[in-house]
Design an enzyme around this catalytic site. Structure first.
Site, PDB file in Angstrom:
ATOM      1  N   TYR A   1      -0.352 -15.289  10.328  1.00 31.05           N
ATOM      2  CA  TYR A   1      -0.514 -14.636   9.026  1.00 31.05           C
ATOM      3  C   TYR A   1      -0.844 -15.658   7.945  1.00 31.05           C
ATOM      4  CZ  TYR A   1       0.644 -11.460   5.142  1.00 31.05           C
ATOM      5  OH  TYR A   1       0.590 -10.682   4.004  1.00 31.05           O
TER       6      TYR A   1
ATOM      7  N   SER B   1      -1.634 -13.520   0.011  1.00 31.42           N
ATOM      8  CA  SER B   1      -0.173 -13.564   0.135  1.00 31.42           C
ATOM      9  C   SER B   1       0.298 -14.962  -0.231  1.00 31.42           C
ATOM     10  CB  SER B   1       0.222 -13.251   1.581  1.00 31.42           C
ATOM     11  OG  SER B   1       1.560 -13.653   1.822  1.00 31.42           O
TER      12      SER B   1
HETATM   13  P1  NAP Z   1       0.741  -1.766   5.351  1.00 32.65           P
HETATM   14  O1  NAP Z   1       1.585  -0.766   4.657  1.00 32.65           O
HETATM   15  O2  NAP Z   1       1.057  -2.178   6.735  1.00 32.65           O
HETATM   16  O3  NAP Z   1      -0.771  -1.256   5.266  1.00 32.65           O
HETATM   17  C1  NAP Z   1      -1.799  -1.966   5.928  1.00 32.65           C
HETATM   18  C2  NAP Z   1      -3.089  -1.187   5.791  1.00 32.65           C
HETATM   19  O4  NAP Z   1      -4.116  -1.904   6.510  1.00 32.65           O
HETATM   20  C3  NAP Z   1      -2.991   0.202   6.359  1.00 32.65           C
HETATM   21  O5  NAP Z   1      -3.660   1.105   5.515  1.00 32.65           O
HETATM   22  C4  NAP Z   1      -3.741   0.066   7.681  1.00 32.65           C
HETATM   23  O6  NAP Z   1      -4.376   1.292   7.995  1.00 32.65           O
HETATM   24  C5  NAP Z   1      -4.780  -0.994   7.359  1.00 32.65           C
HETATM   25  N1  NAP Z   1      -5.277  -1.641   8.573  1.00 32.65           N
HETATM   26  C6  NAP Z   1      -4.608  -2.491   9.381  1.00 32.65           C
HETATM   27  N2  NAP Z   1      -5.375  -2.817  10.431  1.00 32.65           N
HETATM   28  C7  NAP Z   1      -6.557  -2.171  10.271  1.00 32.65           C
HETATM   29  C8  NAP Z   1      -7.749  -2.102  11.037  1.00 32.65           C
HETATM   30  N3  NAP Z   1      -7.907  -2.750  12.195  1.00 32.65           N
HETATM   31  N4  NAP Z   1      -8.760  -1.325  10.578  1.00 32.65           N
HETATM   32  C9  NAP Z   1      -8.625  -0.640   9.416  1.00 32.65           C
HETATM   33  N5  NAP Z   1      -7.527  -0.675   8.645  1.00 32.65           N
HETATM   34  C10 NAP Z   1      -6.503  -1.424   9.081  1.00 32.65           C
HETATM   35  O7  NAP Z   1       0.686  -3.131   4.517  1.00 32.65           O
HETATM   36  P2  NAP Z   1       0.762  -3.472   2.941  1.00 32.65           P
HETATM   37  O8  NAP Z   1       2.054  -4.116   2.718  1.00 32.65           O
HETATM   38  O9  NAP Z   1       0.311  -2.336   2.113  1.00 32.65           O
HETATM   39  O10 NAP Z   1      -0.314  -4.652   2.931  1.00 32.65           O
HETATM   40  C11 NAP Z   1      -1.584  -4.546   2.289  1.00 32.65           C
HETATM   41  C12 NAP Z   1      -2.084  -5.969   2.063  1.00 32.65           C
HETATM   42  O11 NAP Z   1      -1.155  -6.662   1.224  1.00 32.65           O
HETATM   43  C13 NAP Z   1      -2.215  -6.798   3.330  1.00 32.65           C
HETATM   44  O12 NAP Z   1      -3.378  -7.579   3.276  1.00 32.65           O
HETATM   45  C14 NAP Z   1      -0.965  -7.683   3.294  1.00 32.65           C
HETATM   46  O13 NAP Z   1      -1.167  -8.883   4.003  1.00 32.65           O
HETATM   47  C15 NAP Z   1      -0.833  -7.905   1.804  1.00 32.65           C
HETATM   48  N6  NAP Z   1       0.515  -8.302   1.352  1.00 32.65           N
HETATM   49  C16 NAP Z   1       1.554  -7.438   1.383  1.00 32.65           C
HETATM   50  C17 NAP Z   1       2.809  -7.825   0.919  1.00 32.65           C
HETATM   51  C18 NAP Z   1       4.008  -6.903   0.899  1.00 32.65           C
HETATM   52  O14 NAP Z   1       5.098  -7.339   0.549  1.00 32.65           O
HETATM   53  N7  NAP Z   1       3.847  -5.634   1.228  1.00 32.65           N
HETATM   54  C19 NAP Z   1       2.998  -9.131   0.428  1.00 32.65           C
HETATM   55  C20 NAP Z   1       1.923 -10.014   0.424  1.00 32.65           C
HETATM   56  C21 NAP Z   1       0.674  -9.573   0.870  1.00 32.65           C
HETATM   57  P3  NAP Z   1      -4.393   1.985   9.461  1.00 32.65           P
HETATM   58  O15 NAP Z   1      -3.189   1.527  10.206  1.00 32.65           O
HETATM   59  O16 NAP Z   1      -4.427   3.445   9.119  1.00 32.65           O
HETATM   60  O17 NAP Z   1      -5.686   1.502  10.039  1.00 32.65           O
END
Ligand code: NAP
Length: 252
Positions: free
Chosen positions: A163, A150
């Site tokens: 974070y 990120s």
């Molecule tokens: P999200 O929609 O909240 O999805 C997060 C995923 O991580 C879900 O599939 C969740 O699955 C899984 N997860 C969380 N805790 C877990 C655990 N203890 N065990 C197994 N799985 C777990 O988030 P997203 O936005 O797609 O983010 C994905 C990645 O992109 C992250 O690393 C985030 O930091 C990064 N990111 C996102 C953005 C953005 O704007 N969206 C920007 C920068 C970086 P379950 O809840 O089913 O376990």
């Protein structure tokens, strides 16, 4: 999905682990990898969402193995490596995507349990994945590891402490892994997605109109590219907002 024969797909016969495959970026990545021909090992805690992903993968003519698993269960990560070893003897692609935001608040107010959970999921689980899966990636003719970071890792904005610290640590982890695999066929990349329309972004920015953001589906083809045997970069960051590969500064 087109009806391209599997043999002509860019990732035909590749085996890919995707963490956080139940929603958001991980789901889109898992589906795109499966559409490109990879067999996807989809990891997340929410079984129902994994089953919905499986339906979408099958509808696209692909295949997946579902692994409902809490990434804080490190023994389960070790068992995952053993199971992949037994069934395939190698791993071609690891997408370390799962992550949590924690809470946005001043450093002095953060509950230690929240801090620990952010470090466990965003940092230690990715190290445990490397520890468990590195021998299998090295057995691939072109092992590809992609970890989702990120911009928070370097922006260090107020109230994003756990974070930001976790993503900075993830970047150090992955750059170290890239250095350790430099002379092998393994390539280890970081990915900065920028703001995307997901549940995590909504939680971080509740006042924002999600329609103004790009989607995980727009990012997914780039993850396929980073996971492909012909991708040669390692230890660098693919920055989706600019489309550029960034090389982190090293001290002189
Ligand atoms: P999200 O929609 O909240 O999805 C997060 C995923 O991580 C879900 O599939 C969740 O699955 C899984 N997860 C969380 N805790 C877990 C655990 N203890 N065990 C197994 N799985 C777990 O988030 P997203 O936005 O797609 O983010 C994905 C990645 O992109 C992250 O690393 C985030 O930091 C990064 N990111 C996102 C953005 C953005 O704007 N969206 C920007 C920068 C970086 P379950 O809840 O089913 O376990």
């Amino acid at each position: 999905m087109t009806d391209t024969p599997l043999a002509h797909k860019s990732l035909a016969d590749r085996i890919a682990v995707v963490t956080g495959a139940s929603r958001g970026i991980g789901r889109a990545a898992a589906l795109a990898l499966a559409e490109a021909g990879a067999h996807v090992i989809a990891v997340a805690r929410t079984q129902g969402a994994l089953e919905e992903l499986d339906d979408a993968v099958r509808a696209a003519g692909g295949s997946a193995t579902l692994v409902p698993l809490d990434l804080c269960d490190y023994d389960a990560i070790d068992r995952l490596g053993a199971a992949i070893n037994e069934r395939w003897g190698r791993l071609d692609i690891l997408v370390g995507n799962a992550g949590v935001l924690g809470k946005l608040m001043p450093l002095g107010h953060i509950d230690p349990k929240v801090w620990a959970n952010v470090m466990d999921v965003n940092v230690t689980a990715n190290w445990r994945l490397i520890r468990s899966l590195d021998p299998l990636l090295r057995r691939s003719n072109a092992g590809r590891a992609v970890f989702v970071s990120s911009g928070a890792a370097s922006s260090c904005r107020a109230y994003w402490g756990p974070y930001a610290v976790s993503k900075a640590a993830l970047e150090a982890l992955v750059r170290t892994y890239a250095a350790e695999t430099e002379t092998t066929a393994v390539r280890a990349m970081l990915l900065n997605p920028g703001p995307l329309r997901t549940a995590m972004r909504k939680a971080a920015m509740p006042g924002e109109d999600p329609e103004t953001l790009r989607t995980p589906e727009e990012l997914a083809p780039h993850i396929v590219r980073l996971a492909s045997p012909d991708w040669t970069g390692s230890g660098t960051i693919f920055d989706f907002p600019t489309g550029r590969v960034l090389t982190p500064q090293k001290p002189a």
